[in-house]
Design a protein around this motif. Structure first.
Motif, short mmCIF file in Angstrom:
data_model
loop_
_atom_site.label_atom_id
_atom_site.label_comp_id
_atom_site.label_asym_id
_atom_site.label_seq_id
_atom_site.Cartn_x
_atom_site.Cartn_y
_atom_site.Cartn_z
N LEU A 310 9.11 32.02 -16.32
CA LEU A 310 9.04 31.65 -17.74
C LEU A 310 10.40 31.82 -18.42
O LEU A 310 10.83 30.96 -19.21
CB LEU A 310 7.99 32.49 -18.47
N ALA A 311 11.08 32.90 -18.10
CA ALA A 311 12.40 33.15 -18.70
C ALA A 311 13.40 32.08 -18.25
O ALA A 311 14.19 31.58 -19.07
CB ALA A 311 12.90 34.54 -18.30
N GLN A 312 13.35 31.73 -16.95
CA GLN A 312 14.25 30.70 -16.44
C GLN A 312 13.95 29.35 -17.07
O GLN A 312 14.87 28.60 -17.45
CB GLN A 312 14.12 30.60 -14.92
N ALA A 313 12.66 29.02 -17.22
CA ALA A 313 12.28 27.75 -17.85
C ALA A 313 12.71 27.71 -19.30
O ALA A 313 13.13 26.66 -19.80
CB ALA A 313 10.76 27.57 -17.74
N ALA A 314 12.62 28.83 -19.98
CA ALA A 314 13.05 28.90 -21.39
C ALA A 314 14.54 28.61 -21.52
O ALA A 314 14.97 27.89 -22.44
CB ALA A 314 12.72 30.27 -21.97
N VAL A 315 15.33 29.16 -20.61
CA VAL A 315 16.78 28.92 -20.63
C VAL A 315 17.07 27.44 -20.42
O VAL A 315 17.90 26.84 -21.11
CB VAL A 315 17.48 29.76 -19.55
#
Length: 476
Positions: A310-315
């Motif tokens: 989720l964090a990677q997708a947000a970036v």
């Protein structure tokens, strides 16, 4: 002088310098004695106010209608419009301070009525919704004034006619009238040589690519094979019954365009979401790209690996060239104006509209079918004007469900004009072998290419991952 008629200040005309200054008339016979030239001070002031609210969009519309500073009757308005054009030409914002500075540098600020008059114009209207109306009025009055001058001059010349060639005299008058008539229309006809040259370039690119996509990839291999991608100026209609996943499919296509696989260039994408909020769409994109179940998140469950995804997708999504407009109750004119504004600052490669039936007609009094027809024509015109593919989501009526069959073009809801205007029609349907209780795409769905102007029609199978609301290439 006794009996002299003075121009009467019209109700609603702006205060300050504008109502004291009149358009230069040239020869004494340019205005018939005792009469005032046609004009609308309110429309001129309203148009300048629109320019100050959204200079890029409104000025571009003025250019389309061949409206220049000479079209303004009051010299103060003419000076203001010239200053607006100068700022736009320099790609400078148009606000009260910069406009006053531009007028001051030209030595015209006091002449037009000072900062107070400019400020009054700024606060005259709240939106640019009536910009097209103001443009049409200003343009019409300008053409009438030109006709009056030409006709008055013609009458004088007829009275003073000597022994000149009558045929030549009439031709001169016809040419002057024709010049006015010419400005009523924009130049749109092109010589066939120009069009053939463009077509040859397209053919050369197709041959060089050796069967590669000629348009924007949809993200789905089988669909790309049938369509060769989505192309500029195309209106693509994606229709389905409620809850079939058309929003998910459209957002998957938008994601593929803004965040493509390696080897492809990302394009700017604008999404008009008239049903869901921007946050809801962002949430759907985030969980879809991270491949995390939204149901698990609602229950507060997400392991460490899912949180990292989720964090990677947000970036990735934060850096994506993707814009979402979740304004509700948009008319077709407002939607086109918003698209023009974004396109002028960030040239778009794809527009997605979710969905057509939620767009408001310009006249609520006419039948809804006529409103839908107007909206459909407007969307096709927008695709051509901005030269981008436009994906338009649409509802299907209940006939296919009642008759327990696959949907077809005639099932497009409310208007056959959608079918006529569209270049490509995609119908998302439940699989043919689905049971009667099937309502949502569970494991796979059929995407029917029901119409394609430049290619074959047929069916494409898609896999649907319901937990993450994501469509993918079909696999047995």
């Amino acid at each position: 002088m006794p009996g002299e008629r003075r121009p009467v200040r019209r109700e609603g005309s702006p205060r300050g310098g504008a109502d004291r200054m009149h358009e230069p008339t040239g020869s004494p016979a340019a205005v018939p004695a005792g009469r005032e030239m046609p004009h609308s001070a309110d429309a001129e002031a309203g148009l300048i106010a629109c320019c100050m609210l959204d200079s890029v969009d409104v000025v571009s519309r003025c250019h389309e209608q061949k409206l220049n500073a000479e079209a303004f009757y009051l010299p103060a308005h003419r000076a203001l419009f010239e200053a607006v054009l100068a700022l736009v030409e320099r790609r400078s914002p148009v606000d009260l301070i910069l406009l006053c500075e531009e007028l001051r540098s030209r030595g015209q600020l006091d002449t037009v009525g000072g900062p107070v008059f400019v400020s009054e114009l700024t606060n005259r209207i709240a939106t640019t919704a009536h910009a097209s109306h103001f443009i049409e009025i200003v343009r019409e009055k300008h053409l009438l004034r030109r006709l009056i001058r030409t006709a008055t001059k013609t009458v004088e010349r007829c009275f003073d006619y000597g022994q000149d060639d009558l045929e030549e005299f009439i031709q001169e008058i016809e040419q002057e009238i024709f010049k006015i008539s010419e400005d009523r229309y924009t130049d749109s006809a092109k010589k066939i040589a120009d069009s053939v040259t463009g077509a040859v370039k397209i053919i050369q690119k197709l041959l060089e690519r050796g069967g590669e996509l000629s348009g924007l990839s949809t993200g789905f291999k089988d669909l790309d094979t049938m369509t060769f991608g989505f192309h500029p100026q195309e209106m693509i209609v994606l229709a389905a019954r409620p809850s079939m996943g058309k929003t998910s499919l459209a957002m998957n296509m938008a994601e593929s365009a803004a965040l493509p696989k390696k080897g492809r260039t990302p394009v700017n994408v604008l999404v008009f979401s008239l049903e869901m909020s921007a946050e809801q769409l962002a949430m759907r994109l985030l969980t879809c790209r991270a491949r995390v179940s939204s149901e698990r998140l609602r229950g507060g469950f997400a392991n460490r690996e899912e949180q990292e995804r989720l964090a990677q997708a947000a970036v990735e999504l934060k850096t994506a060239p993707l814009w979402i407009d979740d304004s509700g109750q948009l008319t077709i004119h407002e939607l086109r104006a918003k698209a023009r504004r974004v396109h002028s600052r960030n040239p778009l490669g794809l527009i997605v509209i979710d969905y057509l039936q939620l767009i408001s007609g310009t006249d609520a009094k006419v039948q809804r079918e006529q409103q839908i027809a107007e909206i459909s024509r407007g969307l096709k015109a927008m695709a051509k004007e901005l030269a981008v593919p436009v994906i338009v989501l649409s509802q299907l009526n209940r006939e296919s469900e009642k008759e327990k069959r696959q949907p077809r073009l005639s099932d497009l809801r409310e208007s056959g004009s959608i079918e006529q205007d569209a270049d490509l029609v995609l119908l998302l349907a439940r699989p043919k072998d689905a049971k009667d209780d099937f309502s949502v795409a569970s494991d796979h769905a059929d995407l029917i290419v029901a119409k394609q102007r430049n290619g074959p029609v047929g069916e494409v199978k898609l896999t649907f991952l319901r937990e993450i609301t994501r469509f993918e290439n079909y696999a047995e």
